[in-house]
Design an enzyme around this catalytic site. Structure first.
Site, PDB file in Angstrom:
ATOM      1  N   ILE A 175       0.912  -1.151   0.000  1.00  0.00           N
ATOM      2  CA  ILE A 175       0.000   0.000   0.000  1.00  0.00           C
ATOM      3  C   ILE A 175       0.952   1.201   0.000  1.00  0.00           C
ATOM      4  O   ILE A 175       1.629   1.465   0.988  1.00  0.00           O
ATOM      5  CB  ILE A 175      -0.919   0.031   1.232  1.00  0.00           C
ATOM      6  CG1 ILE A 175      -1.866  -1.171   1.201  1.00  0.00           C
ATOM      7  CG2 ILE A 175      -1.728   1.328   1.249  1.00  0.00           C
ATOM      8  CD1 ILE A 175      -2.833  -1.220   2.381  1.00  0.00           C
ATOM      9  N   PRO A 176       1.057   1.892  -1.140  1.00  0.00           N
ATOM     10  CA  PRO A 176       2.186   2.805  -1.355  1.00  0.00           C
ATOM     11  C   PRO A 176       2.057   4.141  -0.625  1.00  0.00           C
ATOM     12  O   PRO A 176       1.935   5.193  -1.255  1.00  0.00           O
ATOM     13  CB  PRO A 176       2.185   2.987  -2.872  1.00  0.00           C
ATOM     14  CG  PRO A 176       0.763   2.801  -3.268  1.00  0.00           C
ATOM     15  CD  PRO A 176       0.165   1.814  -2.306  1.00  0.00           C
ATOM     16  N   CYS A 177       2.136   4.090   0.697  1.00  0.00           N
ATOM     17  CA  CYS A 177       2.080   5.328   1.467  1.00  0.00           C
ATOM     18  C   CYS A 177       3.303   6.191   1.168  1.00  0.00           C
ATOM     19  O   CYS A 177       3.284   7.398   1.412  1.00  0.00           O
ATOM     20  CB  CYS A 177       1.985   5.019   2.955  1.00  0.00           C
ATOM     21  SG  CYS A 177       3.328   3.989   3.560  1.00  0.00           S
ATOM     22  N   HIS A 178       4.362   5.571   0.619  1.00  0.00           N
ATOM     23  CA  HIS A 178       5.559   6.358   0.289  1.00  0.00           C
ATOM     24  C   HIS A 178       5.305   7.321  -0.865  1.00  0.00           C
ATOM     25  O   HIS A 178       6.102   8.213  -1.104  1.00  0.00           O
ATOM     26  CB  HIS A 178       6.727   5.415  -0.053  1.00  0.00           C
ATOM     27  CG  HIS A 178       6.427   4.467  -1.186  1.00  0.00           C
ATOM     28  ND1 HIS A 178       5.773   3.265  -0.980  1.00  0.00           N
ATOM     29  CD2 HIS A 178       6.672   4.549  -2.517  1.00  0.00           C
ATOM     30  CE1 HIS A 178       5.647   2.638  -2.153  1.00  0.00           C
ATOM     31  NE2 HIS A 178       6.174   3.409  -3.102  1.00  0.00           N
ATOM     32  N   ARG A 179       4.180   7.151  -1.555  1.00  0.00           N
ATOM     33  CA  ARG A 179       3.885   8.051  -2.681  1.00  0.00           C
ATOM     34  C   ARG A 179       3.164   9.310  -2.226  1.00  0.00           C
ATOM     35  O   ARG A 179       2.745  10.113  -3.051  1.00  0.00           O
ATOM     36  CB  ARG A 179       3.071   7.316  -3.750  1.00  0.00           C
ATOM     37  CG  ARG A 179       3.861   6.182  -4.401  1.00  0.00           C
ATOM     38  CD  ARG A 179       3.056   5.406  -5.422  1.00  0.00           C
ATOM     39  NE  ARG A 179       3.777   4.171  -5.770  1.00  0.00           N
ATOM     40  CZ  ARG A 179       3.202   3.073  -6.233  1.00  0.00           C
ATOM     41  NH1 ARG A 179       1.895   3.043  -6.415  1.00  0.00           N
ATOM     42  NH2 ARG A 179       3.940   2.008  -6.515  1.00  0.00           N
TER      43      ARG A 179
END
Lengths: 273, 241
Positions: A175-179
């Site tokens: 779940i790309p919270c880094h984006r």
């Protein structure tokens, strides 16, 4: 056989010998996998495996609802402990990941498309789930501001809460919270090992990092296309296709709209896109 | 000899305690009634954590029971797993008072027995092969003899022989003996579990034990006479049946 070989034994046909022998027969060890098989089967425990990621090996847990956790710990014991503390249930080593899951996750990590997997977000609040679902919509190699997530999920004022929810993302990387980053050019916090790792994740996705940082540092939040009069976030796929002679830069949404530009429908940089 | 057996069975049984409270009747040597109460209490407090404790407490015994019923480790593992899974799903539907008053041990054994019986109904009844050519008992006995000291080998052979003898008993004798003597349940627990009066169960156990003793006595006689060892289990078992 010589009679002497049995003379020192209790005769089994005697009452005492027989009941003792029967009792001994009940002393069997169950296979070591029975506990984990049962607990995982009734969904009160998860399984996990180790997988190489751009951040190094990580432990990935899953259950019948989907992926449940991604953590980087020193050892599997530490992972099990942290998992139990956080989720209140046990995680058992799966050894190898199930084949289809391994294929899907590998595909995602190599940038060959989004992994077709479900996520177990049962322990989260509705707000947290909405934040993470929104993060899932951000394409690989692109970033969006925290305020964008807040606005998109209908809580434009809850920017800080969005940051907290992303920081508590139980399934980072996938779940790309880094984006989700700060609009001033700083990457912001990252639950899975801080700012450096967040940058590493984005770089692994091939983001034009230097350019983006340069724009953000100069106060540029949006880029516009002089031909189409559409403005985007600088990392939007459409923005990257604007030729050098057509590109225009905006510091604010107001500046873009007053110049007659409308927000991009793909990256939705402003309300009413 | 058989009188002595009855004496032992009665002394171990619970026939003397019909007026005692249920809790005391359930008490056995290992104090499992006490820990069962704790387990039930923890199931009420937190089903997930409590259930893990139940599995930890009962996995070996239920697996052992399943192994004795089915005769092979693969089926035993499945039966044990199925038993716990069914138990868990049942527990999710129970009210706290129902869970708190649950007699955990007979309840779990009963589920295991039901799981076993359902499987038996679905697949062909288990047949123990007695033919050495089909990898029957004589084969394993032979294999064990190769690398074990003779005395140990004799013990192992006897346990296997006993195991086969139990498997060959009619089901109601077999289940009664397994529950009573291998799993150590009380007659009261068995009565609740099997739905038969205590007296009937005592008779089943007694007659089953008598069958086993007769067969074992034959085996021992043959050992002393130095008869052909590979044929003694078979001879004894045909006697039992």
């Amino acid at each position: 056989m010589e009679p002497t070989t049995t003379s020192n034994q209790t005769s089994l046909s005697g009452a005492r010998g027989l009941t003792q022998q029967l009792r001994r027969m009940g002393q069997v060890e169950a296979p070591p996998t029975l506990l984990s098989d049962v607990l995982c089967n009734v969904d009160i425990a998860d399984r996990y495996f180790s997988l190489d990621t751009p951040l190094g090996p990580a432990y990935i847990a899953y259950n019948s609802h989907g992926l449940s956790a991604v953590k980087r710990t020193e050892s599997s014991e530490e992972f099990e402990e942290e998992f139990r503390r956080q989720f209140g249930r046990r995680a058992f080593s799966a050894g190898e990941p199930p084949a289809t899951l391994a294929t899907e996750l590998g595909k995602e990590l190599r940038g060959e498309g989004r992994a077709q997997v479900r996520f177990d977000l049962r322990g989260l609040s509705e707000f947290e789930r909405a934040v993470l679902q929104k993060a899932l919509e951000i394409p690989r190699g692109q970033v969006r501001p925290y305020a964008w997530v807040a606005r998109e999920i209908g809580s434009p004022k809850a920017v800080r809460a969005v940051g907290t929810a992303l920081g508590n993302n139980p399934i980072p990387i996938f779940i790309p919270c880094h984006r989700v980053v700060r609009s001033n050019g700083q990457v912001g916090q990252y639950g899975l090992g801080g700012e450096f790792n967040k940058r590493t994740m984005l770089q692994a996705e091939g983001i034009a990092w230097d350019r983006w940082e340069q724009l953000a540092a100069g106060g540029i939040r949006f880029v516009g296309n002089d031909r189409t009069h559409v403005f985007c976030f600088p990392t939007c796929g459409d923005a990257l296709r604007i030729s050098d002679e057509d590109i225009v830069y905006f510091r604010t949404e107001a500046a873009a709209t007053s110049a007659g530009y409308r927000p991009c429908r793909a990256c939705r940089p402003a309300k009413g896109a | 000899m058989s009188t002595a057996v009855i004496g032992v069975l009665l002394a171990n049984g619970t026939g003397f305690g019909a007026q005692l409270p249920m809790g005391l009747l359930m008490m056995t040597d290992d104090g499992s009634s006490n820990s069962d109460e704790k387990l039930s209490a923890s199931l009420v407090t937190n089903l997930e954590c409590g259930f893990e404790q139940v599995v930890l407490a009962y996995q070996h015994r239920l697996y052992g029971f399943a192994l004795r019923l089915s005769g092979n480790p693969e089926d035993a593992e499945e039966i044990a797993q199925d038993t716990f899974v069914r138990a868990y799903h049942a527990l999710t539907t129970y009210t706290p008072p129902q869970t708190a008053t649950l007699q955990l041990r007979p309840w779990l054994f009963q589920i295991a027995l039901n799981v076993f019986r359902n499987r038996v109904r679905q697949v062909r009844p288990k047949q123990v092969s007695l033919d050495a050519d089909e990898g029957g008992p004589a084969d394993w006995l032979e294999a064990d003899r190769l690398d074990q000291p003779e005395q140990v080998a004799v013990n192992v052979e006897r346990e296997r022989a006993l195991s086969l003898l139990i498997d060959s008993l009619p089901e109601h004798f077999r289940i009664a003996i397994v529950l009573r003597h291998i799993e150590g349940l009380s007659y009261i627990e068995m009565a609740a579990l099997l739905g038969h009066p205590v007296g009937t169960l005592k008779a089943h156990v007694h007659r089953g034990v008598k069958h086993l003793q007769q067969a074992l006595a034959m085996i021992e006689q043959d050992e002393h006479r130095g008869d052909d060892e590979d044929s003694w289990t078979e001879a004894a078992m045909s006697e039992v049946r």
